[in-house]
Motif scaffolding. Structure first.
Motif, PDB file in Angstrom:
ATOM      1  N   LEU A 177       0.857  -1.185   0.000  1.00  9.89           N
ATOM      2  CA  LEU A 177       0.000   0.000   0.000  1.00  9.89           C
ATOM      3  C   LEU A 177       0.889   1.230   0.000  1.00  9.89           C
ATOM      4  O   LEU A 177       1.839   1.330   0.782  1.00  9.89           O
ATOM      5  N   LEU A 178       0.584   2.187  -0.894  1.00 10.68           N
ATOM      6  CA  LEU A 178       1.374   3.409  -1.006  1.00 10.68           C
ATOM      7  C   LEU A 178       0.487   4.612  -0.773  1.00 10.68           C
ATOM      8  O   LEU A 178      -0.485   4.831  -1.492  1.00 10.68           O
ATOM      9  N   GLY A 223       6.400   9.176  -4.811  1.00 12.59           N
ATOM     10  CA  GLY A 223       5.354   8.195  -5.003  1.00 12.59           C
ATOM     11  C   GLY A 223       5.297   7.668  -6.426  1.00 12.59           C
ATOM     12  O   GLY A 223       5.149   6.462  -6.659  1.00 12.59           O
ATOM     13  N   LYS A 224       5.428   8.560  -7.390  1.00 12.14           N
ATOM     14  CA  LYS A 224       5.406   8.139  -8.798  1.00 12.14           C
ATOM     15  C   LYS A 224       6.621   7.264  -9.122  1.00 12.14           C
ATOM     16  O   LYS A 224       6.524   6.302  -9.894  1.00 12.14           O
ATOM     17  N   PRO A 260      14.063  13.267 -12.415  1.00 11.91           N
ATOM     18  CA  PRO A 260      12.971  13.563 -13.345  1.00 11.91           C
ATOM     19  C   PRO A 260      11.615  13.539 -12.645  1.00 11.91           C
ATOM     20  O   PRO A 260      11.367  12.675 -11.798  1.00 11.91           O
ATOM     21  N   GLY A 261      10.770  14.506 -13.002  1.00 15.04           N
ATOM     22  CA  GLY A 261       9.425  14.542 -12.444  1.00 15.04           C
ATOM     23  C   GLY A 261       9.265  15.420 -11.209  1.00 15.04           C
ATOM     24  O   GLY A 261       8.159  15.560 -10.686  1.00 15.04           O
ATOM     25  N   GLN A 262      10.356  16.047 -10.744  1.00 15.17           N
ATOM     26  CA  GLN A 262      10.262  16.882  -9.550  1.00 15.17           C
ATOM     27  C   GLN A 262       9.642  18.237  -9.882  1.00 15.17           C
ATOM     28  O   GLN A 262       9.844  18.792 -10.956  1.00 15.17           O
ATOM     29  N   VAL A 298      16.684   6.904  -3.729  1.00 15.20           N
ATOM     30  CA  VAL A 298      15.805   7.053  -2.562  1.00 15.20           C
ATOM     31  C   VAL A 298      14.752   5.954  -2.566  1.00 15.20           C
ATOM     32  O   VAL A 298      14.494   5.305  -1.554  1.00 15.20           O
ATOM     33  N   GLU A 299      14.132   5.741  -3.724  1.00 17.56           N
ATOM     34  CA  GLU A 299      13.118   4.678  -3.841  1.00 17.56           C
ATOM     35  C   GLU A 299      13.711   3.325  -3.445  1.00 17.56           C
ATOM     36  O   GLU A 299      13.082   2.533  -2.731  1.00 17.56           O
TER      37      GLU A 299
END
Length: 295
Positions: A5-6, A14-15, A157-159, A201-202
């Motif tokens: 669960l996220l 999160g992405k 990427p995506g920040q 980090v992930e």
């Protein structure tokens, strides 16, 4: 298959988590402050593991509305813990706090380690200290295990361009594409920070969920100190542009912490993690990401 669960699935990290792990996000629009809806969602999902990222994490907003910050970050975490317990959760949860909880750290205490006293200096950091203490208590008294992370600055990427390095990457790309004059607008770029690629980090979060000690707290960081100016100059060089750097008074904020670097020794000891993605690659991937968005 293990069901993760996220919470906070639509955020920057999160992405990235969803791209790397088979995660089940909370239903779209579910607010952690809605206890009944949260309990129903947990009952439906029946997770084996939980990664709790959801938070109000913008420091200026925490000063503007500290009650909302506490409602989301502290009471939202309490609501999640209670919902898990009422649904007989027996797995593990990762609570994601913040390196900001250390507050001002003297230079002779760098790199900062987990045993350093917490001296939070904004409502966001206070809410994270409180939620972390709550999670420690539950790790000792509930029927499931909780591991806590204190991440430092991360990029990739995506920040959101609310963050300095990503904003600089966007400006540099706009200049390279001829969409703005060759002038970069910056604030205080003569401070240092500890940056980690979001994909590292992930990976740290996934390893902590698997191998971290119950009740343990871990810095998630690169262990390297970079000045903002240095990273800006690297972005300029990677993009191959010639620019003028203008320091804008409106962007200047009093930086209480001139230098920051942390130790990931505990994280490495218990999980084997270490950062793998060099800062140069993070910066290049940021530029590539903005080029796709701006063309």
């Amino acid at each position: 298959m293990v069901k993760h669960l996220l919470t906070g699935a639509n955020g920057f990290v999160g992405k990235t988590m969803q791209a790397a792990l088979p995660c089940v996000p909370l239903p779209v629009g579910l607010d952690l402050r809605d206890r009944a809806a949260l309990n129903a969602a947990i009952a439906e999902i029946q997770p084996d593991m939980v990664i709790h990222l959801a938070a109000q994490s913008f420091v200026p907003a925490s000063f503007e509305n500290p009650h909302e910050t506490f409602d989301i970050n502290f009471y939202g975490t309490l609501n999640l813990l209670e919902a898990l317990q009422s649904n007989a959760f027996k797995g593990r949860m990762l609570f994601v706090g913040s390196g900001d909880t250390y507050g001002r750290v003297p230079e002779d205490a760098l790199p900062v380690r987990e045993e350093h006293p917490l001296h939070p200096r904004n409502p966001y950091a206070v809410s994270k200290v409180a939620a972390e203490a709550l999670c420690y208590q539950w790790s000792q008294t509930s029927g499931f295990e909780i591991v806590m992370a204190r991440p430092f600055n991360h990029i990739g990427p995506g920040q959101s361009p609310r963050f300095a390095i990503t904003d600089f990457a966007r400006q540099v790309t706009e200049i390279r594409l001829g969409q703005r004059p060759p002038v970069l607008q910056v604030g205080d770029i003569d401070v240092t920070r500890d940056f980690t690629d979001v994909r590292d980090v992930e990976r740290a979060y996934a390893l902590l969920l698997e191998k971290g000690r119950n009740g343990g707290v871990y810095n998630v960081c690169s262990g390297r100190e970079h000045s903002i100016r240095e990273l800006l100059q690297r972005l300029i060089a990677l993009a191959g542009v010639v620019v003028r750097i203008d320091q804008i008074p409106a962007r200047l904020r009093p930086a209480e912490q001139r230098r920051m670097v942390a130790s990931f020794e505990a994280l490495h000891r218990d999980t084997g993690w270490q950062p793998l993605i060099p800062i140069e690659q993070s910066l290049q991937d940021l530029l590539n990401d903005w080029e796709k968005q701006l063309q």
